[in-house]
Write a protein that holds these residues in place. Structure first.
Motif, mmCIF file in Angstrom:
data_model
loop_
_atom_site.group_PDB
_atom_site.id
_atom_site.type_symbol
_atom_site.label_atom_id
_atom_site.label_comp_id
_atom_site.label_asym_id
_atom_site.label_seq_id
_atom_site.Cartn_x
_atom_site.Cartn_y
_atom_site.Cartn_z
ATOM 1 N N ASP A 28 0.933 -1.205 0.008
ATOM 2 C CA ASP A 28 -0.182 -0.021 0.117
ATOM 3 C C ASP A 28 0.908 1.133 0.018
ATOM 4 O OD1 ASP A 28 -2.057 1.868 0.275
ATOM 5 O OD2 ASP A 28 -2.771 1.303 2.107
ATOM 6 N N ARG A 29 1.037 1.912 -1.002
ATOM 7 C CA ARG A 29 1.925 3.006 -1.118
ATOM 8 C C ARG A 29 1.433 4.405 -0.648
ATOM 9 N NH1 ARG A 29 5.897 2.420 -5.128
ATOM 10 N NH2 ARG A 29 5.959 4.695 -5.537
ATOM 11 N N ASN A 30 0.054 4.286 -0.140
ATOM 12 C CA ASN A 30 -0.293 5.570 0.367
ATOM 13 C C ASN A 30 -0.597 5.380 1.962
ATOM 14 O OD1 ASN A 30 -0.551 7.003 -2.158
ATOM 15 N ND2 ASN A 30 -2.550 5.865 -2.275
ATOM 16 N N ASP A 31 0.119 4.421 2.615
ATOM 17 C CA ASP A 31 -0.147 4.129 4.173
ATOM 18 C C ASP A 31 0.867 4.880 4.633
ATOM 19 O OD1 ASP A 31 -0.980 3.078 6.388
ATOM 20 O OD2 ASP A 31 -0.407 0.880 6.094
ATOM 21 N N PHE A 32 0.486 5.826 5.670
ATOM 22 C CA PHE A 32 1.249 6.550 6.510
ATOM 23 C C PHE A 32 2.083 5.573 7.230
ATOM 24 C CE2 PHE A 32 1.780 8.807 10.190
ATOM 25 C CZ PHE A 32 2.888 9.958 9.933
ATOM 26 N N ARG A 33 1.345 4.748 7.910
ATOM 27 C CA ARG A 33 2.012 4.107 8.909
ATOM 28 C C ARG A 33 3.151 3.093 8.240
ATOM 29 N NH1 ARG A 33 -1.749 0.000 11.575
ATOM 30 N NH2 ARG A 33 -2.574 -0.156 9.204
ATOM 31 N N ARG A 34 2.892 2.762 7.241
ATOM 32 C CA ARG A 34 4.100 1.861 6.536
ATOM 33 C C ARG A 34 5.124 2.722 6.468
ATOM 34 N NH1 ARG A 34 6.252 1.390 1.721
ATOM 35 N NH2 ARG A 34 5.167 2.919 0.901
ATOM 36 N N ASN A 35 5.021 3.908 5.719
ATOM 37 C CA ASN A 35 5.985 4.860 5.097
ATOM 38 C C ASN A 35 6.719 5.247 6.804
ATOM 39 O OD1 ASN A 35 5.577 4.965 2.764
ATOM 40 N ND2 ASN A 35 4.182 6.544 2.889
ATOM 41 N N LEU A 36 5.985 5.591 7.679
ATOM 42 C CA LEU A 36 6.908 5.753 9.156
ATOM 43 C C LEU A 36 7.436 4.756 9.570
ATOM 44 C CD1 LEU A 36 6.667 8.058 11.189
ATOM 45 C CD2 LEU A 36 4.974 6.928 12.342
ATOM 46 N N ASN A 39 10.621 4.376 7.191
ATOM 47 C CA ASN A 39 11.628 5.520 7.359
ATOM 48 C C ASN A 39 12.336 5.299 8.695
ATOM 49 O OD1 ASN A 39 11.314 6.520 4.820
ATOM 50 N ND2 ASN A 39 9.704 7.857 5.615
#
Length: 65
Positions: A28-36, A39
């Protein structure tokens, strides 16, 4: 043929359910939790590398073997 009309059972919440949710989470490219999480993980890996490799002095003479 008593089982011919039955629906296939849903996957148990074991490794299959965990794997499918992990795949959905990772793609899921728009998932804030994944990106957080990604990173923060990359930052932690960079901090670990910087702390553990900072004591190597590449210009110092190396001991003979």
């Amino acid at each position: 043929m008593s089982g011919a009309g039955k629906k296939p059972e849903a996957a148990s919440p074991g490794i299959g359910g965990w794997f499918s949710s992990a795949c959905r989470f990772a793609t899921d490219r728009n998932d804030f939790r994944r990106n957080l999480l990604v990173n923060l993980g990359l930052f932690a890996a960079g901090v670990w590398v910087a702390r553990n490799l900072s004591d190597f002095d590449l210009m110092s003479p190396q001991p003979g073997t």
